[in-house]
Design a protein around this motif. Structure first.
Motif, PDB file in Angstrom:
ATOM      1  N   THR A  79       0.803  -1.229   0.000  1.00  0.00           N
ATOM      2  CA  THR A  79       0.000   0.000   0.000  1.00  0.00           C
ATOM      3  C   THR A  79       0.830   1.272   0.000  1.00  0.00           C
ATOM      4  O   THR A  79       0.294   2.344  -0.290  1.00  0.00           O
ATOM      5  N   GLY A  80       2.110   1.171   0.369  1.00  0.00           N
ATOM      6  CA  GLY A  80       2.945   2.358   0.449  1.00  0.00           C
ATOM      7  C   GLY A  80       2.774   3.157   1.717  1.00  0.00           C
ATOM      8  O   GLY A  80       3.336   4.250   1.856  1.00  0.00           O
ATOM      9  N   SER A  81       2.006   2.630   2.657  1.00  0.00           N
ATOM     10  CA  SER A  81       1.805   3.323   3.936  1.00  0.00           C
ATOM     11  C   SER A  81       1.976   2.344   5.080  1.00  0.00           C
ATOM     12  O   SER A  81       1.937   1.122   4.883  1.00  0.00           O
ATOM     13  N   GLY A  82       2.158   2.868   6.288  1.00  0.00           N
ATOM     14  CA  GLY A  82       2.337   2.027   7.459  1.00  0.00           C
ATOM     15  C   GLY A  82       1.012   1.686   8.117  1.00  0.00           C
ATOM     16  O   GLY A  82      -0.058   2.166   7.728  1.00  0.00           O
ATOM     17  N   LEU A  83       1.085   0.850   9.152  1.00  0.00           N
ATOM     18  CA  LEU A  83      -0.098   0.452   9.904  1.00  0.00           C
ATOM     19  C   LEU A  83      -0.222   1.188  11.232  1.00  0.00           C
ATOM     20  O   LEU A  83      -1.328   1.525  11.646  1.00  0.00           O
ATOM     21  N   ASN A  84       0.909   1.417  11.888  1.00  0.00           N
ATOM     22  CA  ASN A  84       0.859   2.081  13.182  1.00  0.00           C
ATOM     23  C   ASN A  84       0.353   3.510  13.043  1.00  0.00           C
ATOM     24  O   ASN A  84       0.672   4.211  12.086  1.00  0.00           O
ATOM     25  N   PHE A  85      -0.471   3.910  14.017  1.00  0.00           N
ATOM     26  CA  PHE A  85      -1.026   5.270  14.087  1.00  0.00           C
ATOM     27  C   PHE A  85      -1.904   5.604  12.879  1.00  0.00           C
ATOM     28  O   PHE A  85      -1.915   6.735  12.399  1.00  0.00           O
ATOM     29  N   THR A  86      -2.633   4.585  12.388  1.00  0.00           N
ATOM     30  CA  THR A  86      -3.614   4.774  11.326  1.00  0.00           C
ATOM     31  C   THR A  86      -4.899   4.058  11.720  1.00  0.00           C
ATOM     32  O   THR A  86      -4.898   3.175  12.590  1.00  0.00           O
ATOM     33  N   PHE A  87      -5.999   4.431  11.053  1.00  0.00           N
ATOM     34  CA  PHE A  87      -7.272   3.752  11.337  1.00  0.00           C
ATOM     35  C   PHE A  87      -7.195   2.287  10.938  1.00  0.00           C
ATOM     36  O   PHE A  87      -7.736   1.419  11.629  1.00  0.00           O
ATOM     37  N   THR A  88      -6.534   1.991   9.835  1.00  0.00           N
ATOM     38  CA  THR A  88      -6.385   0.592   9.407  1.00  0.00           C
ATOM     39  C   THR A  88      -5.648  -0.216  10.459  1.00  0.00           C
ATOM     40  O   THR A  88      -5.991  -1.370  10.736  1.00  0.00           O
ATOM     41  N   GLY A  89      -4.631   0.380  11.080  1.00  0.00           N
ATOM     42  CA  GLY A  89      -3.878  -0.303  12.119  1.00  0.00           C
ATOM     43  C   GLY A  89      -4.724  -0.623  13.332  1.00  0.00           C
ATOM     44  O   GLY A  89      -4.681  -1.753  13.853  1.00  0.00           O
ATOM     45  N   ILE A  90      -5.532   0.351  13.795  1.00  0.00           N
ATOM     46  CA  ILE A  90      -6.356   0.064  14.977  1.00  0.00           C
ATOM     47  C   ILE A  90      -7.493  -0.894  14.616  1.00  0.00           C
ATOM     48  O   ILE A  90      -7.975  -1.641  15.477  1.00  0.00           O
ATOM     49  N   LEU A  91      -7.909  -0.911  13.346  1.00  0.00           N
ATOM     50  CA  LEU A  91      -8.924  -1.874  12.933  1.00  0.00           C
ATOM     51  C   LEU A  91      -8.369  -3.296  12.989  1.00  0.00           C
ATOM     52  O   LEU A  91      -9.033  -4.210  13.510  1.00  0.00           O
ATOM     53  N   LEU A  92      -7.163  -3.495  12.478  1.00  0.00           N
ATOM     54  CA  LEU A  92      -6.539  -4.825  12.561  1.00  0.00           C
ATOM     55  C   LEU A  92      -6.314  -5.227  14.018  1.00  0.00           C
ATOM     56  O   LEU A  92      -6.529  -6.387  14.392  1.00  0.00           O
ATOM     57  N   ALA A  93      -5.879  -4.285  14.838  1.00  0.00           N
ATOM     58  CA  ALA A  93      -5.687  -4.572  16.259  1.00  0.00           C
ATOM     59  C   ALA A  93      -7.013  -4.937  16.918  1.00  0.00           C
ATOM     60  O   ALA A  93      -7.081  -5.845  17.760  1.00  0.00           O
ATOM     61  N   SER A  94      -8.080  -4.234  16.543  1.00  0.00           N
ATOM     62  CA  SER A  94      -9.397  -4.525  17.106  1.00  0.00           C
ATOM     63  C   SER A  94      -9.886  -5.908  16.696  1.00  0.00           C
ATOM     64  O   SER A  94     -10.506  -6.617  17.499  1.00  0.00           O
TER      65      SER A  94
END
Length: 222
Positions: A79-94
């Motif tokens: 995707t060219g972007s990170g996961l930490n500190f993003t909505f996608t990151g907290i969604l995966l964590a959730s």
């Protein structure tokens, strides 16, 4: 009321339910019917977020989502972007943190479906897929509803995992639970109280729904 934080929380809770419940139906059904070596280990892994401190789970997810870790690196390459500190990151964590809340009620519901009922459906000419849709799902829908309610409510109130993975970025990762903490830190007790009452009502309604559905299952079996 922090409407931005409420919007993030509702979007996160709804997205978690929409993605996780179909996965939980597949996992719960497989664990209910299958007999294989290592099943206990699989169930333990799914239940791990129940006993693991949220900050510990969040810490390991924070490391896993980093660009130097396999998961974070793969996501960044795709995707060219990170996961930490993003909505996608907290969604995966959730999704990971809510696995036991979604899988366990559905698994218990499938375990109460008589095996001879499925065999009768097969003998009547129904395929396994048709048996699932026409016979099994109508019988286990209280478990599915309980799983969805628990997942939604737990996501709204999740604090430690979300804070570790997402921080508190307004409009992106700052949820209602984090907003309550911020209000308390700023000595805004009235604002914290208003948001806390909302989460209290959601929790109470969720428990009422779960126990009501459980009572209907006991009444139907009796």
């Amino acid at each position: 009321m922090d409407w931005s934080a409420l919007s993030v929380s509702l979007r996160l809770a709804a997205s978690t339910c929409l993605i996780l419940i179909p996965i939980a139906i597949w996992l719960g059904r497989a664990l209910a019917y299958a007999r294989f070596r290592g099943k206990g280990l699989c169930e333990a892994l799914i239940a791990l977020p129940l006993v693991l401190p949220p900050t510990v789970l969040g810490f390991y997810l924070l490391l896993s989502f980093g660009r130097d870790a396999p998961v974070g690196s793969l996501w960044a390459n795709l995707t060219g972007s990170g996961l930490n500190f993003t909505f996608t990151g907290i969604l995966l964590a959730s999704l990971i943190a809510n696995l036991p809340f979604a899988v366990q009620p559905i698994q218990r519901a499938f375990e109460h479906v008589p095996h001879n009922l499925r065999e009768a459906a097969w003998c009547s000419g129904l395929s396994p897929w048709q048996t699932l849709l026409r016979i099994e799902l109508p019988l286990v829908w209280p478990g599915i509803m309980s799983a969805a309610a628990l997942t939604f409510a737990h996501t709204l109130g999740e604090f430690g995992v979300i804070l570790m993975v997402g921080g508190a970025i307004d409009g992106e990762t700052r949820t209602l639970a984090i907003a309550i903490y911020d209000r308390v830190q700023a000595f805004d007790e009235q604002g914290a109280a208003q948001m806390s009452v909302l989460l209290l009502l959601v929790s109470f309604i969720t428990l009422g729904l779960v126990y009501g559905l459980a009572g209907r299952r006991r009444w139907a079996r009796g």
